[in-house]
Scaffold this active site. Structure first.
Site, PDB file in Angstrom:
ATOM      1  N   HIS B 207       0.812  -1.210   0.000  1.00 45.10           N
ATOM      2  CA  HIS B 207       0.000   0.000   0.000  1.00 45.10           C
ATOM      3  C   HIS B 207       0.850   1.267   0.000  1.00 45.10           C
ATOM      4  CE1 HIS B 207      -4.280  -1.503   0.601  1.00 45.10           C
ATOM      5  NE2 HIS B 207      -3.536  -2.531   0.252  1.00 45.10           N
ATOM      6  N   SER B 211       0.315  -1.360  -6.412  1.00 45.63           N
ATOM      7  CA  SER B 211       0.512  -2.457  -7.356  1.00 45.63           C
ATOM      8  C   SER B 211       1.292  -2.009  -8.583  1.00 45.63           C
ATOM      9  CB  SER B 211      -0.851  -2.976  -7.828  1.00 45.63           C
ATOM     10  OG  SER B 211      -1.450  -3.724  -6.815  1.00 45.63           O
ATOM     11  N   LYS B 234     -13.434  -8.385  -8.447  1.00 40.32           N
ATOM     12  CA  LYS B 234     -12.575  -9.186  -9.323  1.00 40.32           C
ATOM     13  C   LYS B 234     -11.880 -10.293  -8.528  1.00 40.32           C
ATOM     14  CE  LYS B 234      -9.176  -8.679 -12.972  1.00 40.32           C
ATOM     15  NZ  LYS B 234      -8.239  -7.804 -13.671  1.00 40.32           N
ATOM     16  N   ASP B 235     -11.427  -9.977  -7.317  1.00 38.80           N
ATOM     17  CA  ASP B 235     -10.795 -10.996  -6.470  1.00 38.80           C
ATOM     18  C   ASP B 235     -11.795 -12.062  -6.050  1.00 38.80           C
ATOM     19  OD1 ASP B 235      -8.273 -10.018  -6.633  1.00 38.80           O
ATOM     20  OD2 ASP B 235      -8.298  -8.944  -4.738  1.00 38.80           O
ATOM     21  N   GLU B 278       7.692 -33.724  -1.533  1.00 44.23           N
ATOM     22  CA  GLU B 278       6.471 -33.258  -2.173  1.00 44.23           C
ATOM     23  C   GLU B 278       6.809 -32.509  -3.464  1.00 44.23           C
ATOM     24  OE1 GLU B 278       2.874 -33.464  -0.179  1.00 44.23           O
ATOM     25  OE2 GLU B 278       4.234 -35.043  -0.793  1.00 44.23           O
TER      26      GLU B 278
END
Lengths: 231, 424
Positions: B207, B211, B234-235, B278
């Site tokens: 923040h 982005s 959107k998320d 894994e």
């Protein structure tokens, strides 16, 4: 509009993608043991009649040497055995108890050099577990009174199903069916919640597919507020 | 309601916080779906913590009880199978989301100034995630759990002078045993909350610098839109699609990523034929094995994870948009992805025949890509400038330049956002 239809199709195809994925995983999986012996690629249906026959074979044959410590007698209701049948199987043991082997550990280790493994998880504890168990049970051959098994060279377990000494083809078929039944039972025992899991899973995937489509339109709607602004 | 919020606001900056971080937080309008994976990793973290807490209510961290208690959860706890499979599948989903999130950052050059601290806090998060996943894998106390922990803890023996003592200190015993299980359980419960704290630091940094976006430059103010409602919805859409795919694995193929050997209880007297980690550790495991010397292998493996932190220093390009306008970097990015897949394949199979040299070549290319980047990034820039940049890049560079001068004049207008005018 066309664009939106295309995107709805895309989301639906996400659900289909899951099915594709399953198919690809199934098709590309080669069924073979670690020593590269091919395994018979049979499909298991988990049909109740077969499961019940398999439980009986386990009880009469396998239980001589193998315990199933994660299965309780009362849970056999889930494969359709009646309370009366279960009462006969458990005898004077409580219904919460688990099937124990009928031969003592001491005896077994004297005979075979080790205690035979518990069978509760066997169908998951080997690669391609059910196919492995079925092929192992049906691959015994007899050579001058000695048993051999190409799936597990040097195996200590005797030919429990007597397939090596089957007198003709029809009795061999019969034994193969029994081997399939007992494998079905072991497959169920390794994951008794598998059928309910798949049942719920179908609804969950349908739910999220529809939710995705709805959220897509909500997103389009919210973003359409921006259309008047130059980018 | 207004009174309550007013009451709170006089004592705690609630409205100001929501405004600043959500309803007015400016987010680039042109973010693609590749920018969804950060929030997806966040949602998986939440799934893991919730299912993990419920698993811990029924799990018994004791070498003689652990395996049985997992089967108890699978068979006798109400919907225990669901919680357990969500948790085991969630571990893989977590790594899948994080790897895509990292690949996006590498492709678009999002690690470049001013976002170096985002990248480095992310690197710390990756290490914490790896540690947590590794410790969690011991808890079912199956054969692969046991022998995986045995192999990985023994790697600390490569530390000079203190090696052997360190291995015993980590295990709490001479071999992996009850002492190891209880401490791994305690740490496996603790680390996720440290991850949450690290995620908050990651978000605070986000923040501050905001982005990145596919164009690679800071957009003009009018092209930044408020996070809420545009990116919350959107998320949410991304999370719903994620759950569709995740549900397939949880409900229809939960054992796909669990080794068959892990359904055999741990047996210290019997080593499994092939010890494989894994899937998410396979490329690093392949690098470990590619170096013939143990100490060298451990160093190479540690370096292969940590070298990502050097990206802001290694990549000296000034071209915006990461790989989009840099043909050589783009080719290298795809080759690097391919190289990781090759390493994963090598790591999954026993080191025999051609796989040994293949693993070594792939390891060489893995590190060569980073070393090469330092030199060619500057050269590629020069070549691209000489050849003439595409008009759009030129426009972006000049608009960024113009914005910088512009901002010096109108510092006060920066917070204005276009979405507010169109609430229909």
């Amino acid at each position: 509009m066309i664009k939106q239809v295309v995107l709805v199709c895309l989301i639906l195809s996400t659900a289909c993608f899951n099915i594709f994925l399953a198919t690809i995983i199934f098709v590309t999986t080669s069924f073979a043991t670690t020593n590269n012996h091919p395994l018979e690629n049979i499909v298991f249906s988990q049909d109740p009649a077969s499961l019940q026959r398999g439980a009986m074979i386990y009880y009469d044959v396998c239980r001589i040497c193998h315990s199933m410590k994660y299965i309780r007698y009362k849970t056999l209701q889930e494969i359709g055995l009646s309370n009366k049948q279960i009462d006969t199987l458990r005898g004077d043991k409580p219904e919460n108890s688990t099937p124990e082997k009928t031969t003592s550990d001491h005896m077994l280790s004297t005979l075979y050099g080790q205690v035979p493994p518990d069978l509760s998880l066997m169908a998951k504890a080997r690669k391609h577990g059910p196919q492995y168990i079925y092929t192992l049970l049906t691959s015994y051959t007899e050579n001058e009174g000695k048993y051999e098994n190409p799936v597990f060279p040097g195996i200590k377990m005797p030919d429990a199903m007597n397939i090596a000494v089957a007198i003709n083809e029809s009795s061999k078929e019969e034994i193969k069916n029994q081997a399939k039944d007992v494998t079905e039972f072991l497959l169920w025992a390794s994951d008794p919640r598998a059928s309910i899991r798949k049942k719920i899973g179908l609804y969950v995937i349908i739910y999220f597919s529809i939710l995705s489509i709805l959220l897509y339109f909500v997103m389009k709607r919210v973003w359409s507020r921006l259309d008047n602004v130059e980018s | 309601m207004k009174h309550v919020i007013g009451w709170i606001d006089r004592r705690f900056p609630l409205t100001a916080f929501v405004k600043h971080e959500l309803t007015e937080y400016p987010t680039p309008r042109n973010l693609s779906f590749w920018w969804n994976f950060g929030s997806l990793a966040g949602i998986v973290l939440v799934i893991q913590i919730i299912t993990g807490i419920f698993l811990a209510m029924h799990y018994k961290p004791d070498a003689s009880l652990a395996f049985d208690s997992v089967e108890h959860i699978m068979r006798e706890v109400n919907y225990g199978w669901l919680i357990r499979f969500m948790h085991s599948t969630g571990a893989s989903a977590f790594f899948a989301m994080i790897f895509i999130h990292m690949a996006r950052t590498l492709y678009y050059g999002s690690y470049r100034a001013p976002r170096e601290l985002m990248w480095w806090t992310g690197q710390v998060l990756l290490l914490l995630l790896m540690a947590t996943a590794f410790m969690g894998y011991l808890l079912p106390w199956g054969q692969m759990s046991y022998w995986g922990a045995q192999v990985i803890t023994s790697l600390f023996g490569a530390v000079p002078f203190l090696g052997d003592e360190m291995v015993i200190w980590l295990r709490g015993d001479f071999t992996v045993g009850n002492a190891t299980l209880t401490r791994f359980f305690a740490l496996h419960y603790l680390l996720p909350f440290i991850i949450v704290a690290a995620v908050i630091i990651h978000l605070v940094a986000l923040h501050a610098v905001r982005s990145s976006n596919p164009s690679g430059i800071n957009l003009k103010d009018k092209n930044n839109i408020p996070f809420h409602p545009y990116f919350t919805v959107k998320d949410l859409f991304g999370i719903s699609v994620f759950f569709t795919v995740y549900s397939y694995f949880v409900f229809f193929n939960p054992n796909l990523l669990i080794e068959a050997d892990n359904y055999i209880p741990a047996n210290p007297m019997q080593t499994p034929a092939h010890i494989v980690p894994e899937w998410y550790f396979l490329p690093f495991y392949a690098i470990l094995r590619a170096v013939p010397d143990l100490v060298g292998g451990v160093i190479a493996m540690a370096l292969s994870v940590m070298i990502f932190a050097a990206m802001p220093y290694l990549d000296r390009s000034k071209i915006p948009g990461g790989a989009r306008y840099r043909p050589i970097f783009r080719i290298m990015f795809y080759l690097f992805m391919l190289d990781i897949l090759v390493l994963g394949y090598v790591g999954a199979h026993p080191p025999e025949g051609f796989l040994v040299p293949l693993g070594q070549i792939a390891t060489f290319f893995y590190f060569a890509a980073f070393a090469f980047l330092r030199f060619f990034s500057k050269w590629e820039d020069k070549w691209l400038f000489n050849r003439g940049l595409p008009a759009e890049v030129q426009a972006m560079l000049s608009s960024e330049q113009a914005q910088k001068t512009d901002r010096r004049h109108h510092k006060k207008d920066r917070r204005e956002t276009p979405g507010d005018n169109h609430n229909d």
